[in-house]
Design an enzyme around this catalytic site. Structure first.
Site, PDB file in Angstrom:
ATOM      1  N   GLU A  95       0.806  -1.227   0.000  1.00 40.29           N
ATOM      2  CA  GLU A  95       0.000   0.000   0.000  1.00 40.29           C
ATOM      3  C   GLU A  95       0.841   1.279   0.000  1.00 40.29           C
ATOM      4  O   GLU A  95       0.789   2.075   0.953  1.00 40.29           O
ATOM      5  CB  GLU A  95      -0.969   0.004   1.189  1.00 40.29           C
ATOM      6  CG  GLU A  95      -2.068  -1.029   1.057  1.00 40.29           C
ATOM      7  CD  GLU A  95      -3.148  -0.901   2.128  1.00 40.29           C
ATOM      8  OE1 GLU A  95      -2.894  -0.287   3.162  1.00 40.29           O
ATOM      9  OE2 GLU A  95      -4.252  -1.431   1.913  1.00 40.29           O
TER      10      GLU A  95
ATOM     11  N   GLU B  74      -6.502  -7.837  -0.603  1.00 43.84           N
ATOM     12  CA  GLU B  74      -6.992  -7.901   0.777  1.00 43.84           C
ATOM     13  C   GLU B  74      -8.488  -7.627   0.739  1.00 43.84           C
ATOM     14  O   GLU B  74      -8.916  -6.513   0.445  1.00 43.84           O
ATOM     15  CB  GLU B  74      -6.302  -6.841   1.655  1.00 43.84           C
ATOM     16  CG  GLU B  74      -4.805  -7.047   1.796  1.00 43.84           C
ATOM     17  CD  GLU B  74      -4.154  -5.990   2.686  1.00 43.84           C
ATOM     18  OE1 GLU B  74      -4.867  -5.243   3.374  1.00 43.84           O
ATOM     19  OE2 GLU B  74      -2.912  -5.903   2.661  1.00 43.84           O
TER      20      GLU B  74
END
Ligand code: GAL
Ligand code: ZN
Length: 685
Positions: free
Chosen positions: A143, A319
């Site tokens: 991320e 995710e």
């Protein structure tokens, strides 16, 4: 084939438990496990000293159970010893404060000591496991941009920024011109005089800031590229992706994604809804009905669409929220069925593989209140049960893999436009993402499938292209849009488009700048409408005026250009608000009003008619429709995020249920929090 997977942190659990976890993952039908993306301190406990024993055993245990492996490079979490030895790798924030170790992403992409350490750990990891037969792919870092970590204001960045500017402009004079540096005596006579644009008095120069934003984004793209180069060399034949985030705006994801084999992203519907609703809904905008524990399906759909548009390919969810999260304001526990619903929703929007975050809820540190597929005590939680229940969907989901999302309509969005507009919004509620999202939702409400793509993407497959607001325009972009229109497309250009040059100066001819020729109209004036002030918009076939909030522009159509809608009241009364003209085989419209929900509904209805695009279904509020096309079959998805049964009216040719083959009636009923999937032979459409 990888259909479902899970994120696992062997370093969080006693080694005795690993084998049981691995067996249970396989028994649950998971194919893949993602590991290692935060475990740097365990892999390299001191500079250049590696400890692979634990990871070797974890890899063998997981692979031995029949799981495929995705490895994350551990660079989002530099160890304490590295920070201690090189405190200059820590980023400096806009207030000039050096940030600390103890969280994550505590790095500057331009710090040489970090780059060296990163190269070393990535190479060592790739050498160790890059050829492992169970290893199918890599995730770079984790991320980028999470927690507002793209923009650093340290001395390394200042030096790198100067080099970036030299490469972009060649000479200081060119840079000075491009920035309008004559203003307030900013004129630079040596490169070393240029600072980062934080801590200035008054306001920084928006051209300076925009270049700094570009530079910051480029820094992370370049940083990732260095990782990818190593991974491709040391681990051939494996895919490389990154786990992106829908909400991130500070990193040019089109550029980041260009280096990846495919895009994957992290989908947290309730958390994102909690955080982003105030940002994404402005005046005159209302979220569609949805379950409090489901997340706003419009927002989830928007992020799906944005992410798959980065490469215009199916994506992975790296995710997937498995239950409650820990980082929202309220973090509801979903009611039964929601984890399955989210998974099917992922597929509806063009996902091929879903990886849940995380296997088991953690006992310590920052994420103690985050759910996993297993509870804290290691027994199955809701997510586990629902993934088990996906068994009956497995055949269908497998058939959907690789099928292409389809849309006749594209919305244009770029990160650079977003940055430029946010620097000088002129109206606090005028926001590029909000404008794109507003039109996105209007198309959804009307039952259309939509893509979101970069303004410079190949647009030839779309019947209708909408640029909600196109800030930075140059000759190449103008020619690109003109070619699309001349080739037969319908293009709508929204307010404030073409006003600016790429270096963030006003175009000398005023709005719509270089687009004036194509549009065939000039903007006579633009009005920022404070709260409580509305101008009335008059559509040709509507008796009532539609109130316009936030932004209004008057237009002066040139010869042969039709004024479709006009201002009925307000200071622009009598002037055109929407123009249309034919160019080549296509048509181009310019619209000078902020798209609140009612305005956007009228605009979309008119546009669909003018462009000849047909809705997929007639939908009640809270239900969305999407399409994917396979080699033999095409699929229709009806996604119901509400707590009620909903009916959707379909258009011929008829669909059949994709699982059972049962023909669908003309009107189908979608249960609450469920996704219906229809199929029909490709030729039928
Ligand atoms: C993601 C992140 C994970 C974990 C998760 C919790 O943004 O990549 O490491 O923190 O959020 O929801
Ligand atoms: Zn820095």
């Amino acid at each position: 084939m990888t259909l479902l997977g899970v994120c696992y942190y062997p370093e969080h659990w006693p080694e005795e438990r690993w084998a049981q976890d691995a067996t249970q993952m396989r028994a649950l039908g998971l194919d893949l496990v993602r590991i290692a993306e935060f475990a740097w301190a365990r892999m390299e406990p001191a500079e250049g000293r590696f400890d692979w024993g634990w990871l070797d055993r974890a890899v063998e245990t997981l692979a031995g159970a029949g799981l495929k492996l995705a490895l994350g490079t551990p660079t989002p979490a530099p160890p304490a010893w590295l920070v201690q030895a090189h405190p200059d790798i820590l980023p400096v924030d806009a207030e000039g404060r050096r940030r600390r170790h103890g969280g994550r992403r505590h790095v500057c992409a331009n710090a040489p000591a970090f780059q060296t350490a990163s190269d070393r750990i990535v190479a060592a990891l790739a050498k160790r496991y890059g050829q492992h037969p169970a290893l199918v792919g890599w995730q770079t870092d984790n991320e980028f941009g999470g927690g507002s970590t793209i923009r650093c204001y340290c001395d390394h960045c200042a030096a790198a920024f100067r080099r970036w500017l030299q490469a972009r402009y060649g000479s200081l004079d060119q840079m000075n011109e491009a920035w309008g540096a004559v203003f307030w005596s900013q004129w630079y006579t040596e490169w070393d005089q240029i600072q980062l644009p934080n801590l200035v008095l008054g306001q920084p120069n928006p051209s300076h800031v925009l270049d700094y934003y570009r530079f910051s984004s480029d820094s992370w793209v370049a940083y990732q590229r260095a990782q990818i180069r190593q991974l491709r060399e040391l681990s051939p034949g494996r895919w490389v992706t990154h786990n992106l985030m829908g909400p991130v705006r500070s990193l040019d994801y089109y550029a980041l994604a260009a280096d990846l084999d495919f895009v994957s992203w992290d989908n947290y519907p309730t958390g994102n809804t909690d955080r982003d609703t105030p940002l994404m809904y402005g005046p005159g905008a209302t979220p569609p009905p949805h379950g409090y524990d489901v997340g706003d399906p419009a927002l989830t759909a928007f992020y799906h669409t944005l992410m798959r548009g980065l490469k215009r390919q199916p994506v992975w969810i790296m995710e997937q929220q498995p239950g409650y999260v820990n980082w929202g304001k309220h973090n509801p526990t979903p009611r039964p069925g929601v984890v399955r619903y989210w998974t099917l929703e992922d597929f509806a929007h063009g996902t091929d593989t879903v990886v849940y975050f995380r296997w088991r809820a953690c006992h310590y540190a920052q994420e103690q209140f985050h759910s996993g597929l297993l509870k804290h005590d290691g027994t199955p939680d809701q997510g586990f049960q629902e993934v088990a229940g996906l068994d009956k969907d497995r055949d269908l989901l497998t058939r959907l893999q690789g099928t292409q999302p389809q849309a006749d309509v594209a919305l244009l969005y770029s990160y650079e436009d977003d940055w430029a507009a946010a620097l000088q919004p002129h109206h606090a509620d005028f926001d590029v993402r909000r404008a794109v999202f507003a039109l996105f939702r209007a198309f959804q409400r009307a039952g259309h499938a939509v893509d979101i793509v970069h303004p410079r993407a190949d647009l030839s497959s779309y019947r209708l292209v909408v640029a909600p607001t196109l800030w930075l325009v140059d000759e190449t972009l103008t020619a690109h849009l003109r070619a699309y229109v001349e080739g037969g497309g319908t293009l709508l250009i929204g307010p404030r488009s073409g006003f600016k040059t790429p270096s963030n100066l006003v175009h000398p001819d005023g709005p719509p700048g270089l687009l004036a020729d194509l549009v065939g109209a000039k903007v006579t004036g633009f009005h920022s409408l404070p709260p409580g002030v509305t101008y009335g918009l008059r559509w040709p076939d509507e008796a009532e005026e539609t109130p316009v909030l936030v932004w209004a522009e008057g237009l002066e159509p040139g010869p042969g250009v039709e004024a479709v809608a006009t201002w009925g009241s307000g200071l622009l009364e009598g002037q055109a608000a929407l123009t249309l003209r034919t160019v080549g085989n296509g048509q181009v419209a310019y619209f000078g009003a902020w798209p609140s929900d009612t305005v956007a509904d009228s605009l979309v209805a008119w546009l669909a008619h003018v462009a000849g695009v047909w809705e997929l279904a007639e939908l009640p509020a809270g239900v969305t429709a999407t399409r994917r096309d396979g080699p033999d079959q095409e699929y229709l998805f009806l996604v119901n995020g509400t707590d009620e049964y909903q009916m959707a009216a379909l258009y011929p040719p008829a669909w059949a249920d994709a699982r059972s083959g049962e023909p669908w009636p003309a009107t189908v009923t979608i249960p609450p929090r469920d996704v219906l999937v229809g199929a029909r032979p490709h030729e039928a459409g």
